[in-house]
Design a protein around this motif. Structure first.
Motif, mmCIF file in Angstrom:
data_model
loop_
_atom_site.group_PDB
_atom_site.id
_atom_site.type_symbol
_atom_site.label_atom_id
_atom_site.label_comp_id
_atom_site.label_asym_id
_atom_site.label_seq_id
_atom_site.Cartn_x
_atom_site.Cartn_y
_atom_site.Cartn_z
ATOM 1 N N ALA A 74 45.547 38.789 47.890
ATOM 2 C CA ALA A 74 45.500 39.599 46.663
ATOM 3 C C ALA A 74 46.187 40.941 46.893
ATOM 4 C CB ALA A 74 44.051 39.807 46.227
ATOM 5 N N ARG A 75 45.924 41.543 48.044
ATOM 6 C CA ARG A 75 46.554 42.846 48.363
ATOM 7 C C ARG A 75 48.061 42.682 48.533
ATOM 8 N NH1 ARG A 75 41.489 44.558 51.729
ATOM 9 N NH2 ARG A 75 40.546 45.995 50.239
ATOM 10 N N SER A 76 48.481 41.571 49.141
ATOM 11 C CA SER A 76 49.921 41.341 49.344
ATOM 12 C C SER A 76 50.645 41.193 48.000
ATOM 13 C CB SER A 76 50.163 40.107 50.214
ATOM 14 O OG SER A 76 49.979 38.913 49.471
ATOM 15 N N MET A 77 49.905 40.799 46.952
ATOM 16 C CA MET A 77 50.474 40.661 45.606
ATOM 17 C C MET A 77 50.339 41.959 44.795
ATOM 18 S SD MET A 77 49.064 36.853 44.677
ATOM 19 C CE MET A 77 49.612 36.929 42.979
ATOM 20 N N GLY A 78 49.739 42.994 45.418
ATOM 21 C CA GLY A 78 49.609 44.289 44.750
ATOM 22 C C GLY A 78 48.474 44.373 43.747
ATOM 23 N N ASP A 82 46.508 47.688 40.858
ATOM 24 C CA ASP A 82 46.470 47.479 39.417
ATOM 25 C C ASP A 82 45.549 48.522 38.763
ATOM 26 O OD1 ASP A 82 46.887 45.618 37.011
ATOM 27 O OD2 ASP A 82 44.703 45.727 37.153
ATOM 28 N N THR A 83 45.973 49.086 37.642
ATOM 29 C CA THR A 83 45.231 50.155 36.958
ATOM 30 C C THR A 83 43.837 49.683 36.515
ATOM 31 O OG1 THR A 83 47.342 50.974 36.145
ATOM 32 C CG2 THR A 83 45.390 51.886 35.131
ATOM 33 N N ALA A 84 43.769 48.487 35.948
ATOM 34 C CA ALA A 84 42.477 47.962 35.472
ATOM 35 C C ALA A 84 41.518 47.747 36.651
ATOM 36 C CB ALA A 84 42.678 46.647 34.718
ATOM 37 N N TYR A 85 42.070 47.273 37.776
ATOM 38 C CA TYR A 85 41.251 47.061 38.979
ATOM 39 C C TYR A 85 40.681 48.395 39.468
ATOM 40 C CZ TYR A 85 40.170 46.487 43.941
ATOM 41 O OH TYR A 85 39.549 46.527 45.162
ATOM 42 N N LYS A 86 41.537 49.405 39.560
ATOM 43 C CA LYS A 86 41.095 50.723 40.039
ATOM 44 C C LYS A 86 40.024 51.308 39.131
ATOM 45 C CE LYS A 86 45.097 52.356 42.640
ATOM 46 N NZ LYS A 86 46.145 53.360 42.715
ATOM 47 N N ALA A 87 40.205 51.147 37.829
ATOM 48 C CA ALA A 87 39.229 51.667 36.868
ATOM 49 C C ALA A 87 37.882 50.963 37.039
ATOM 50 C CB ALA A 87 39.746 51.471 35.441
ATOM 51 N N MET A 122 39.119 39.109 45.073
ATOM 52 C CA MET A 122 39.032 37.666 45.262
ATOM 53 C C MET A 122 38.910 36.953 43.912
ATOM 54 S SD MET A 122 37.135 34.682 45.576
ATOM 55 C CE MET A 122 35.422 35.139 45.576
ATOM 56 N N PHE A 123 38.112 37.525 43.007
ATOM 57 C CA PHE A 123 37.953 36.944 41.674
ATOM 58 C C PHE A 123 39.292 36.947 40.934
ATOM 59 C CE2 PHE A 123 37.215 37.139 37.144
ATOM 60 C CZ PHE A 123 36.272 36.136 36.945
ATOM 61 N N ASN A 124 39.989 38.097 40.969
ATOM 62 C CA ASN A 124 41.246 38.237 40.235
ATOM 63 C C ASN A 124 42.330 37.279 40.735
ATOM 64 O OD1 ASN A 124 40.027 40.218 38.728
ATOM 65 N ND2 ASN A 124 41.056 41.926 39.729
ATOM 66 N N ILE A 125 42.425 37.144 42.060
ATOM 67 C CA ILE A 125 43.468 36.255 42.582
ATOM 68 C C ILE A 125 43.082 34.786 42.381
ATOM 69 C CG2 ILE A 125 42.686 36.163 45.010
ATOM 70 C CD1 ILE A 125 45.763 36.294 45.716
#
Length: 199
Positions: A74-78, A82-87, A122-125
Motif C-alpha cells: 500500500a505504501r509503495s502505491m502511495g 492520500d489526503t483522505a487517508y491522512k484526514a 491494508m483495508f484500502n489496498i
C-alpha cells in the motif's frame, strides 16, 4: 585505538546487534517486528491470553507478516500520502486523545496508532486488489465458476454466486500474497519465537 580496545568494541557491537535481533520475531523487507509489538497484537486478538504454543505463534506470525506485506505494498502505491487517508488518521488520533485512552508518550498508544494506520492501509489496498475486482467483474466470476464447477456441485452460477465471490476473493488474495512474498524479503527469528512460546 589499541588492538584489545578494537576487539572489545567489535565484541560489544556484535553483542548489541545480537540483542537487537533477539528482540525481534521477524523482519519484513528490512523492517523489524519486535517481540513486544507482536505479543501485544497476539494478546489483543486472543482475548488477552499470552500463553501460546510455538505452533500457535508461528501460525499467527505468518498471518501478521502477510498483513505487513500488504501494508508495504500500500505504501509503495502511495496510499499513505492520500489526503483522505491522512484526514482519517488525524481524526482517529484526535478521538483517541479526547478519550484519554492512552498517553501519546505511552508505548501502547504508539501500538494503537500504528495498528490503526496500517489497518486502514491494508483495508484500502485490499479494496483495490481484491474486493472491488471480485464484486465488479461478472465475467471473471463466471470464468472462475466454470473452472471450478466441481467445487459447487455443478450448480448454476446464480445459485452459488455468493460462494463463488468468496472463493474468487480468496484466490486473488493467495496470488497477491505469493507475489508479495517473492517481491519482498521475509526473515523469521525462529529462536525468539520459540523463546516467546516458553513464556
Amino acid at each position: 585505538m589499541s588492538f584489545v580496545r578494537k576487539v572489545c568494541c567489535i565484541f560489544l557491537l556484535g553483542s548489541l546487534n545480537f540483542l537487537a535481533y533477539a528482540q525481534n520475531v521477524a523482519y519484513v523487507n528490512g523492517k523489524s517486528i519486535s517481540s513486544k509489538e507482536f505479543m501485544w497484537v497476539y494478546k489483543k486478538n486472543h482475548g488477552g491470553v499470552a500463553n501460546a504454543t510455538y505452533a500457535d505463534l508461528a501460525s499467527y506470525l505468518n498471518l501478521y507478516i502477510n498483513f505487513k506485506l500488504k501494508v508495504i505494498d500500500a505504501r509503495s502505491m502511495g496510499l499513505d500520502v492520500d489526503t483522505a487517508y491522512k484526514a482519517e488518521i488525524n481524526g482517529y488520533e484526535r478521538a483517541l486523545r479526547a478519550q484519554k485512552k492512552a498517553s501519546p508518550k505511552n508505548l501502547e498508544y504508539a501500538y494503537i496508532m500504528n495498528e490503526y494506520r496500517e489497518g486502514v492501509l491494508m483495508f484500502n489496498i485490499s479494496e483495490q486488489k481484491i474486493w472491488s475486482k471480485a464484486q465488479d467483474n461478472e465475467s471473471k466470476l463466471k470464468e472462475f465458476h466454470q473452472a471450478n464447477a466441481s467445487n459447487y456441485g455443478n450448480k448454476d452460477f446464480d445459485e452459488v454466486r455468493g460462494q463463488v465471490i468468496a472463493d474468487y476473493q480468496q484466490s486473488l488474495e493467495n496470488q497477491w500474497i505469493k507475489t508479495l512474498r517473492t517481491k519482498y524479503t521475509v526473515k523469521i527469528n525462529d529462536d525468539e519465537l520459540r523463546h516467546l512460546a516458553k513464556l
